[in-house]
Every structure is written in structure tokens, then in C-alpha cells.
Design an enzyme around this catalytic site. Structure first.
Site, PDB file in Angstrom:
ATOM      1  CG  LEU A  36      -2.284  -0.685   1.255  1.00  0.00           C
ATOM      2  CD1 LEU A  36      -2.805  -0.637   2.562  1.00  0.00           C
ATOM      3  CD2 LEU A  36      -3.305  -0.061   0.126  1.00  0.00           C
ATOM      4  CG  ASP A  37       0.932   3.932  -3.316  1.00  0.00           C
ATOM      5  OD1 ASP A  37       2.159   3.213  -3.672  1.00  0.00           O
ATOM      6  OD2 ASP A  37       0.109   4.143  -4.156  1.00  0.00           O
ATOM      7  N   PRO A  38       1.996   5.063   0.756  1.00  0.00           N
ATOM      8  CG  PRO A  38       4.143   6.068   1.073  1.00  0.00           C
ATOM      9  CD  PRO A  38       3.536   5.556   0.051  1.00  0.00           C
ATOM     10  CB  ALA A  40      -3.261   3.977   0.233  1.00  0.00           C
ATOM     11  NE  ARG A 206       0.200   5.613  -6.543  1.00  0.00           N
ATOM     12  CZ  ARG A 206       1.519   5.416  -7.033  1.00  0.00           C
ATOM     13  NH1 ARG A 206       2.394   6.512  -7.328  1.00  0.00           N
ATOM     14  NH2 ARG A 206       2.289   4.193  -6.784  1.00  0.00           N
TER      15      ARG A 206
END
Length: 311
Positions: A36-38, A40, A206
Site C-alpha cells: 500500500l502506498d504511504p 493509502a 493511481r
């Protein structure tokens, strides 16, 4: 040790979560089943000690998200990290038109990943090259988008709901009470669509935000993202990182959603020795002996082949 379903907080990387889990669970062997992206939040499944053997069988699971897509501003990272590098005036958005655009992305697609991603090209992470000012041509990758539902259109992301609850089928809906999610600071007051998405492994939300905007002739970015499900693991059953040390977790067998073969001692021994015993059903199976995990196997309808064995 078992499998844990955690709720990743905002502004932590998946690696940060793993590091905190190692300290909380007093072990170095911790893996996760999907980055997971930061910016998110939501479901991040952790496999601990011997359970790390399960990661390869869970990474390809489908996932659900709540995605906040803001129109009129684009960013290099395609999310709210910024900075804004493209702007455009946004005409009045029509829900029916946007639903038609979303429907055009359903099914098998070719998707270009973000420049700021962990994909390796010639041994270099794409995000490292991007931060160094380089541009890497990332090839489009096959992805599958199963469902995209428009939950609402708002004048700005601050007007969009942040409290949700799952329905009987696990699809999260805005609600007066339930779980409240924290979104990253908005980059401005931009018209925002709230989309519930069910997608296959490897799909970048994204990139979807970028592509939906492009289909409307607008720059766009992902203003917020919550993962509400990964495989069988829903956010409603996730634990916070602060509660991880005392959490019970899930046994390995319960974490694997595969049909089971209850083996004889002879069959279990053959599989642990790497042999390929006869089997007339095709598919992937979990093999158990007296309730203990023996192996994950593949069958072509003639014989079993071990994918991973447990001692």
C-alpha cells in the site's frame, strides 16, 4: 505464528508497518501480501514466521478500494503527494457520463504503472529513478477491473463522506456510523468522484485516476485511497498496529482459501519427499494430515505436484 490483518495508517509505508510488526511480535520474519502506498490506508495482511510461506498464495488475491478521484489537477506521483504540475478548468461533471467512462475500464485492460512505483526496470526501482529526475518508460501491464461503482460526485474532496460500513456483500457504502477514514491533506478544492472498486492483483488505482481523467480530457489525481478488502480479509476485522502485540491472528489453514485434501500418512510422506502421487482431480489444493498443513499442490488431473511443502 498466524496471519494478521492490519489497518495501515496514513503516511506509513508498507515497510514501516512490517518494521513495527517485527517489534510488536518479537520476530524478524514478517512479510505482507500486497503493498500500500504511504497515502493509502486500510487492509495490509501480514504473515509471520512460518506463515511467510503463504505470501505467494495470497499476493494474487483480488482487492477492494474506496478511491477519491479529484479532477482538474495532475501530479507526478498521481496522488495527493504533489506537487501539482498540471491544471485545467473542470466543467460541470455529469454522473451518467462518468459512470459510462468507468464502465469502459471494466474487464481485462492494459495499464501503465505510475512513474513513482516500486516496479524494477533494469535493476532500478521506478520511483528511485523518478526522484532522481529520470523518466523510465514503463510498459503497460495486463490488469483486470471487476467492478467500478460511482458512489458520489462532490465539489471538493472535503465534501465527500469518510464514514462507511460494509453491506451484506462486502461492498462499503457511506453511512452515518461505522468506520471513519483519514484522508491525506487535499491539494486544493477540486471536483471529486468517490468510486468503489474491485480489482485484480497488480492494478494501480493511481493509474486508474489518471486514466479516468484523461478519458474526460482532464488532469486528475488520487486524492485518497482506502483498501477495504484483500482476498478474504475485510477491513472490518483488521486490528490497529497498536493492538497487534495482543492480537490472536488467523491460523495458516484458515488463511488459505483452497479446496482441501485430507491425506493419509503415506500420501503426506510422498509429498514431503517431493514425489508426484496419482490424483484424478485437477486444480490447486491444500493438503492436510490430522488437521496440520502438509503442502499446497497443483494437479493436472493425473498427479499431484508440490508447490510448497511444510515439514
Amino acid at each position: 505464528m498466524p496471519v494478521y490483518v492490519t489497518d495501515k495508517p496514513l503516511n506509513l509505508t508498507s515497510h514501516d508497518v512490517v518494521a513495527r510488526a517485527r517489534r510488536a511480535l518479537h520476530t524478524k520474519r514478517v512479510g505482507h501480501t500486497g503493498t500500500l502506498d504511504p497515502l493509502a490506508t486500510g487492509v495490509l495482511v501480514l504473515c509471520v514466521n512460518d506463515s511467510t510461506k503463504l505470501v505467494q498464495f495470497m499476493e494474487a488475491d483480488s482487492k477492494d478500494y474506496l478511491a477519491y478521484i479529484s479532477f482538474g489537477a495532475g501530479t507526478p506521483t498521481l496522488d495527493a503527494e504533489g506537487p501539482i504540475d498540471e491544471r485545467a478548468e473542470v466543467p460541470a461533471l455529469d454522473a451518467v457520463q462518468l459512470e459510462g467512462v468507468l464502465n469502459g475500464f471494466l474487464g481485462a485492460q492494459s495499464q501503465i504503472p505510475p512513474q513513482y512505483s516500486a516496479i524494477q526496470v533494469n535493476g532500478q526501482r521506478a520511483y528511485a529513478a523518478a526522484r532522481a529526475g529520470a523518466h523510465i518508460e514503463l510498459p503497460a501491464r495486463p490488469v483486470v477491473l471487476h467492478e467500478l461503482r460511482l458512489l458520489g460526485l462532490y465539489d471538493r474532496v472535503h465534501d465527500a463522506p469518510t464514514t462507511f460500513t460494509p453491506d451484506a456483500e462486502g461492498r462499503w457504502q457511506p453511512a452515518e456510523s461505522g468506520l471513519t477514514f483519514t484522508l491525506p491533506p487535499a491539494l486544493g478544492e477540486f471536483p471529486t468522484a468517490l468510486v468503489w472498486a474491485r480489482v485484480g492483483s497488480g492494478t494501480y488505482l493511481r493509474s486508474l485516476a489518471r486514466d479516468v481523467g484523461a478519458a474526460l480530457g482532464l488532469p486528475a489525481h488520487l486524492a485518497g485511497l482506502v483498501r477495504t478488502r484483500a482476498g478474504q480479509f475485510g477491513l472490518e476485522k483488521a486490528v490497529s498496529l497498536d493492538a497487534l502485540e495482543g492480537a490472536a491472528g488467523m491460523p495458516d489453514l484458515d488463511a488459505l482459501q483452497l479446496p482441501r485434501i485430507e491425506a493419509s500418512r503415506e500420501l503426506a510422506q510422498q509429498l514431503r519427499q517431493g514425489k508426484r502421487p496419482a490424483w484424478n482431480e485437477a486444480g490447486r489444493f491444500v493438503v492436510t494430515l490430522a488437521g496440520e498443513l502438509v503442502a499446497v499442490v497443483d494437479s493436472d488431473g493425473k498427479q499431484l505436484k508440490v508447490v510448497r511443502a511444510w515439514a
